[in-house]
Design an enzyme around this catalytic site. Structure first.
Site, PDB file in Angstrom:
ATOM      1  NE  ARG A  93      41.247  58.202  35.286  1.00  0.00           N
ATOM      2  CZ  ARG A  93      41.885  57.153  35.171  1.00  0.00           C
ATOM      3  NH1 ARG A  93      41.267  55.797  35.257  1.00  0.00           N
ATOM      4  NH2 ARG A  93      43.166  57.050  34.605  1.00  0.00           N
ATOM      5  CD  GLU A 194      35.232  52.681  21.990  1.00  0.00           C
ATOM      6  OE1 GLU A 194      34.835  51.446  22.360  1.00  0.00           O
ATOM      7  OE2 GLU A 194      35.200  53.680  22.773  1.00  0.00           O
TER       8      GLU A 194
HETATM    9  I1  8IG Z   1      35.950  49.128  31.286  1.00  0.00           I
HETATM   10  O1  8IG Z   1      35.055  48.757  25.405  1.00  0.00           O
HETATM   11  C1  8IG Z   1      35.709  50.051  29.467  1.00  0.00           C
HETATM   12  N1  8IG Z   1      35.579  50.998  29.325  1.00  0.00           N
HETATM   13  N2  8IG Z   1      35.799  53.450  25.133  1.00  0.00           N
HETATM   14  N3  8IG Z   1      35.420  50.917  25.238  1.00  0.00           N
HETATM   15  C2  8IG Z   1      35.539  52.184  25.886  1.00  0.00           C
HETATM   16  N4  8IG Z   1      35.987  52.323  26.985  1.00  0.00           N
HETATM   17  C3  8IG Z   1      35.807  51.223  28.022  1.00  0.00           C
HETATM   18  C4  8IG Z   1      35.621  49.883  27.419  1.00  0.00           C
HETATM   19  C5  8IG Z   1      35.433  49.856  25.956  1.00  0.00           C
HETATM   20  N5  8IG Z   1      35.541  49.047  28.413  1.00  0.00           N
END
Ligand code: 8IG
Length: 273
Positions: A93, A194
């Site tokens: 990916r 985030e």
């Molecule tokens: I694994 O908490 C994973 N990928 N944006 N936020 C975002 N992407 C993620 C997270 C997460 N955990």
């Protein structure tokens, strides 16, 4: 090697067609029925769904780039299911945050469609906004909110996204595991996780899952006419929902702990397609 997708004047569908021809040639499998993109935690499913006919490094197929992240697998596998169908498993990916452009992000999906696949299973590791998902829940994606401010569609291509994540396929997944919960996936650009305030924003908007993939791919899959099943492994609760900081190590560990369970789940779902 330069990626032909970077040539603005090239047609991304022609490049996907070329990639599909290379896959047919290298695997000896003329067409595939189902395609799966396996995200963090989901790789094990490939071993459980059937017999591997061929495995190719993504870097050998036109338009694919090397994976950027430890824990992501960069191969494309052709698997024969017990029911005789052929599944194309994409471990390679390309994420939006890698800055290879949106064409590169959806190239695997367009290639899968060009191999003949009518069903696209998109999986990912993601953060959960619902506290009851702590501890590695697998959840169905019911819809998404695309916060990348981008689209894989070019020009005035208007595509309906009602029932983007097929209700029929979600119901079929729940025949395998009636306890499967579902939620709205919010794709952020990343690669940073985030802030707690952004998680609250996503929640207020109607989101339940936060991640960095899948939404753009789903749009391209719909454009290509495929039926889509989306599933997230909740490897962590989103920032501010869990009290401890997020770490990639935690994500990888949660994936390892869940992989046998979700691999079996996914293989049983695939067997019903
Ligand atoms: I694994 O908490 C994973 N990928 N944006 N936020 C975002 N992407 C993620 C997270 C997460 N955990």
């Amino acid at each position: 090697m330069t990626n032909p997708l970077n040539d603005e004047n090239a047609n991304p569908f022609e490049i996907a067609k070329k990639a599909a021809q290379e896959i047919a040639q290298k695997t000896g499998v003329e067409s595939h029925d189902i395609a799966l993109t396996l995200g963090s935690g989901w790789a094990k499913a490939a071993d459980l769904i059937g017999e591997t006919v061929a495995e190719i490094p993504g870097s050998e197929i036109t338009g694919f780039s090397k994976p950027a992240v430890v824990g992501h697998v960069g191969t494309i596998r052709s698997i024969k299911l017990p029911n005789g169908k052929h599944a194309l498993v994409i471990g390679a990916r390309t994420h939006y945050y890698e800055n290879h452009g949106v064409r590169a992000v959806v190239h695997s999906v367009r290639t899968a469609a060009a191999t003949g696949a009518k069903t696209m299973i998109l999986t990912n590791g993601a953060g959960g906004i619902k506290p009851e998902w702590a501890g590695g829940a697998a959840v169905l994606i019911s819809d998404h909110i695309n916060l990348t401010a981008n689209s894989p569609l070019e020009g005035a291509t208007f595509i309906d996204l009602t029932d983007l994540y097929s209700k029929r396929l979600r119901d079929l997944a729940r025949e395998v595991d009636p306890s499967l919960d579902e939620g709205v996936y919010v794709q952020f650009r990343g690669p940073h996780y985030e802030t707690p305030a952004e998680v609250q924003m996503a929640k207020t908007m109607g989101g339940h899952i936060v991640g960095m993939s899948t939404a753009l791919e789903a749009i391209a899959a719909r454009e290509a006419g495929m039926e889509i099943l989306g599933m997230s492994l909740i490897t962590n609760l989103a920032a501010g929902i869990q009290s401890t900081p997020l770490s990639h190590a935690e994500v990888l560990e949660a994936g390892r702990n869940a992989e046998a369970r979700i691999g079996k789940l996914l293989s049983e779902i695939v067997a019903k397609l």
